[in-house]
Design an enzyme around this catalytic site. Structure first.
Site, PDB file in Angstrom:
ATOM      1  N   ASN A  70       4.285  35.206  17.748  1.00  0.00           N
ATOM      2  CA  ASN A  70       3.589  35.339  16.465  1.00  0.00           C
ATOM      3  C   ASN A  70       3.008  34.009  15.989  1.00  0.00           C
ATOM      4  OD1 ASN A  70       5.789  33.904  15.537  1.00  0.00           O
ATOM      5  ND2 ASN A  70       6.541  35.497  14.145  1.00  0.00           N
ATOM      6  N   LEU A  86       6.922  46.995  21.011  1.00  0.00           N
ATOM      7  CA  LEU A  86       6.151  46.419  22.106  1.00  0.00           C
ATOM      8  C   LEU A  86       5.964  47.483  23.184  1.00  0.00           C
ATOM      9  CD1 LEU A  86       8.056  43.030  22.363  1.00  0.00           C
ATOM     10  CD2 LEU A  86       5.667  43.279  21.675  1.00  0.00           C
ATOM     11  N   TYR A 139      20.583  29.751  11.599  1.00  0.00           N
ATOM     12  CA  TYR A 139      20.320  29.634  13.033  1.00  0.00           C
ATOM     13  C   TYR A 139      21.588  29.903  13.840  1.00  0.00           C
ATOM     14  CZ  TYR A 139      18.578  27.589  17.421  1.00  0.00           C
ATOM     15  OH  TYR A 139      18.191  27.380  18.721  1.00  0.00           O
ATOM     16  N   THR A 177      17.078  20.001  24.220  1.00  0.00           N
ATOM     17  CA  THR A 177      16.065  19.906  25.268  1.00  0.00           C
ATOM     18  C   THR A 177      14.836  19.210  24.698  1.00  0.00           C
ATOM     19  OG1 THR A 177      16.913  21.956  26.224  1.00  0.00           O
ATOM     20  CG2 THR A 177      14.721  21.261  26.921  1.00  0.00           C
TER      21      THR A 177
END
Length: 330
Positions: A49, A78, A162, A192
């Site tokens: 999105n 979807l 989160y 990362t």
């Protein structure tokens, strides 16, 4: 000459994956994952999105006939005209600035989006891979963190949107595996970094690089003694693909166990940027973990995976990318 790990992994990917869907494929990790899958001959449907992802991350793929982009929220239905072999769920705000700016969207990414994507995988008889996070361990009381550690998480703190979204997503994934027999995998991604991180991402490495290149004070939270373990994006994508073509359900830690303090990271970035910047110490965020280091024994045993890019090498690549991007904007 024996085949390398990369060659063996590519063969496994080619033989097991023909067509996949990557939700969050225009994001930092997602776009690199799309690149790797396409390089291995896999057809990729990218769904994003663009709330935190960017078209610029995947624009170079638009002329590849095996790549298609669907701009929509993966929370909504979807439909694919062809069968899928795997569904990768890497769709979520991931930096503190993003998930605190988009708290409800982050919770929905862990709940509604996970439900939608795992249902799609079930309908296709596809393998479902959830990109979870080291944040499920919270501010850990066990160090380094093995997959068996249950975590130390504040369920109502500012980071909870989160942390708890990912913990719920893991629970939902396991429930679909045990109840409906869906072929699932959970990877827990530790910090990362690499090219395509946003300058305003809010995390340590892009912040430090952007500030150092601009000659500004490099802002270090607290006294900087808190530790993190940073994994270069190429190593991370290799680990994700290895988990995807394995039969293991996880969770599996993916990260680089080279533990560094934040203040040492700041000094390294300043030096590597040849910057005149000084360090400026600022207030430490609430519930900021004191230490973070993955135990990757399971990844080594099950996947034969371990990171190969040193922090200094990865930083050199990342700094060069930030410099090149800045020149393009001039």
């Amino acid at each position: 000459m024996p085949e390398s790990y990369g060659e063996l992994l590519k063969k496994a990917v080619c033989s097991r994956l023909r067509r996949v869907l990557v939700a969050g494929g225009a994001g930092f990790i997602g776009s690199h994952l799309c690149d790797a899958l396409l390089r291995d001959g896999v057809e990729v449907i990218c769904v994003d999105n663009l709330s935190t992802g960017s078209y610029a991350n995947i624009s170079h793929l638009q002329h590849d006939s095996r790549f298609s982009l669907v701009i929509q929220d993966a929370e909504h239905e979807l439909k694919t005209e062809k069968d899928l072999d795997a569904v990768f769920h890497v769709a979520s705000p991931a930096s503190p600035e993003d998930y605190m700016r988009l708290p409800i969207e982050t919770l929905r990414a862990g709940s509604h989006v996970t439900l939608n994507l795992i249902s799609l995988a079930r309908a296709n008889g596809a393998r479902f891979l959830l990109a979870s996070t080291s944040e499920v361990y919270g501010d850990p009381l066990e160090h380094p963190q093995p997959e068996s550690y249950w975590g130390h998480v504040n369920p109502i703190g500012p980071r909870s949107v989160y942390d708890e979204a990912k913990r719920f997503a893991e629970a939902l994934t396991m429930a679909y595996r045990t109840t409906h027999g869906v072929d699932t995998a959970i990877v827990r991604i530790f910090n990362t970094y690499g090219p395509r991180m946003r300058v305003n991402d809010g995390r340590a490495i892009p912040n430090f690089i952007a500030q150092a290149l601009a000659g500004e004070d490099v802002t270090v939270a607290g006294n900087g003694r808190q530790t993190r373990s940073f994994c270069y994006i190429d190593d991370m994508v290799t680990g994700i693909l290895a988990a995807a073509v394995s039969k293991h359900s996880g969770p599996i830690n993916l990260g680089n166990p080279d533990e560094r303090s934040i203040v040492d990271l700041a000094r390294t970035v300043i030096d590597m940027c040849n910057s005149p910047s000084s360090m400026k110490f600022v207030e430490r965020p609430t519930d900021d973990p004191t230490q973070r280091k993955p135990d990757i024994s399971l990844a080594g045993e099950i996947l034969g995976w371990c990171p190969s890019v040193s922090l200094e090498t990865g930083l050199a690549y990342t700094i060069a990318w930030f410099q090149a991007t800045a020149r393009q904007l001039d």
